[in-house]
Motif scaffolding. Structure first.
Motif: not given
Length: 314
Positions: A125-126, A129-130, A252-253, A255-259
């Protein structure tokens, strides 16, 4: 062979070729700004091979194919270590001298375990990702600090990666052509992925795993050429760098856009296999960054076995 499969394969090749053109052109333009050739070469070697995978993964999640993207992430790391390093060492055994690998290899192992832990519920998830992005930036900062302590021969080896003889016009053309190929390849891959899955009787996750091997071909060629010239640090960089940044910055990049989603069972199968390939880097770390032909053969056979397992399993 179905036209959908052919178009999917063409898309993969465009991604591989486009990323190479983009990285070479961008490296030359970056060098023209006055940045040291060593710094430019180090970034190009460590992150350059990740560009195709990043474009592939972003296109996949934007077209709601998150399992295709996750398969490519796992396959990309296995290809970096098993295929790229294994094949290059078969050509010529290597002995690295760069001090930064004493830090980079443990970081890759930690990154693989961190990824495994964060994806244990079959998704990234985001928030996760962070965590990966922060870890990636921290790893990058640490490696930059370590790189400043390198000897002049090591710096010269990475600096030689920058195509200084390219004219600025040619470099700009490569960047534009590379971007065009990346966009075109991403479109072909995502628009033909579902039909390719049906025609090849592979789920999207396994298709992503196999696709990673195709996109690793430029890094494979570069590593083999570097091995033939005795540039051991470049060979290690082309294997270790992408494996590290693929798990941290790319995942990370994306999954930030979409899990991202992992198919059921992959956490107990493919992800541990990826972690095992990463742990194989402990051997060269313990042996003074030496990798023999025998060890290269083991890596290559293990990679071939992994691909065969993915293609043939029900």
């Amino acid at each position: 062979m179905s036209e959908f499969v052919v178009l999917f394969a063409v898309g993969l090749l465009l991604l591989a070729v486009g990323s190479t053109a983009l990285v070479l052109g961008a490296a030359r333009l970056d060098r023209a700004t006055g940045r040291s050739a060593f710094a430019v070469g180090l970034v190009a070697v460590g992150f350059g091979p990740c560009v195709a995978g990043l474009a592939f993964d972003l296109a996949a999640v934007l077209h709601k194919l998150p399992r295709l993207a996750m398969g490519n992430v796992i396959g990309g790391n296995i290809a970096s270590i098993g295929l790229v390093l294994g094949a290059a060492v078969l050509v010529r055994p290597i002995t690295g001298t760069a001090k930064l690998f004493a830090t980079a290899i443990p970081l890759v192992i930690v990154a693989a375990l961190l990824f495994w832990f964060l994806a244990r519920d079959n998704k990234v998830e985001r928030i996760e990702a962070g965590v990966l992005l922060v870890a990636g930036l921290g790893a990058l900062a640490l490696l930059i600090h370590k790189a400043r302590q390198e000897s002049e021969p090591v710096k010269a080896e990475f600096a030689a990666w920058v195509p200084n003889r390219l004219s600025m016009w040619t470099a700009g053309g490569l960047v534009l052509a590379g971007l065009g190929a990346l966009i075109g390849g991403a479109v072909l891959v995502t628009t033909n992925a579902n039909e390719t899955v049906r025609r090849l009787s592979l789920d999207s996750h396994r298709l992503g795993l196999v696709s990673a091997g195709v996109m690793a071909l430029p890094a494979l060629v570069a590593a083999v050429c570097a091995a033939r010239r005795g540039r051991s640090n470049l060979v290690l960089g082309l294997a270790v760098g992408p494996a590290l940044f693929n798990l941290l910055l790319v995942v990370g990049t994306v999954a930030m856009v979409r899990p991202l989603l992992v198919i059921e069972g992959a956490i107990l199968n493919e992800v541990p296999a990826m972690a095992l390939f990463t742990l194989l880097l402990v051997t060269p770390l313990a042996n003074g960054l030496r990798v023999s032909r025998g060890e290269g053969a083991i890596l290559l056979v293990a990679c071939a076995g992994f691909v065969a397992w993915q293609v043939t399993k029900k």
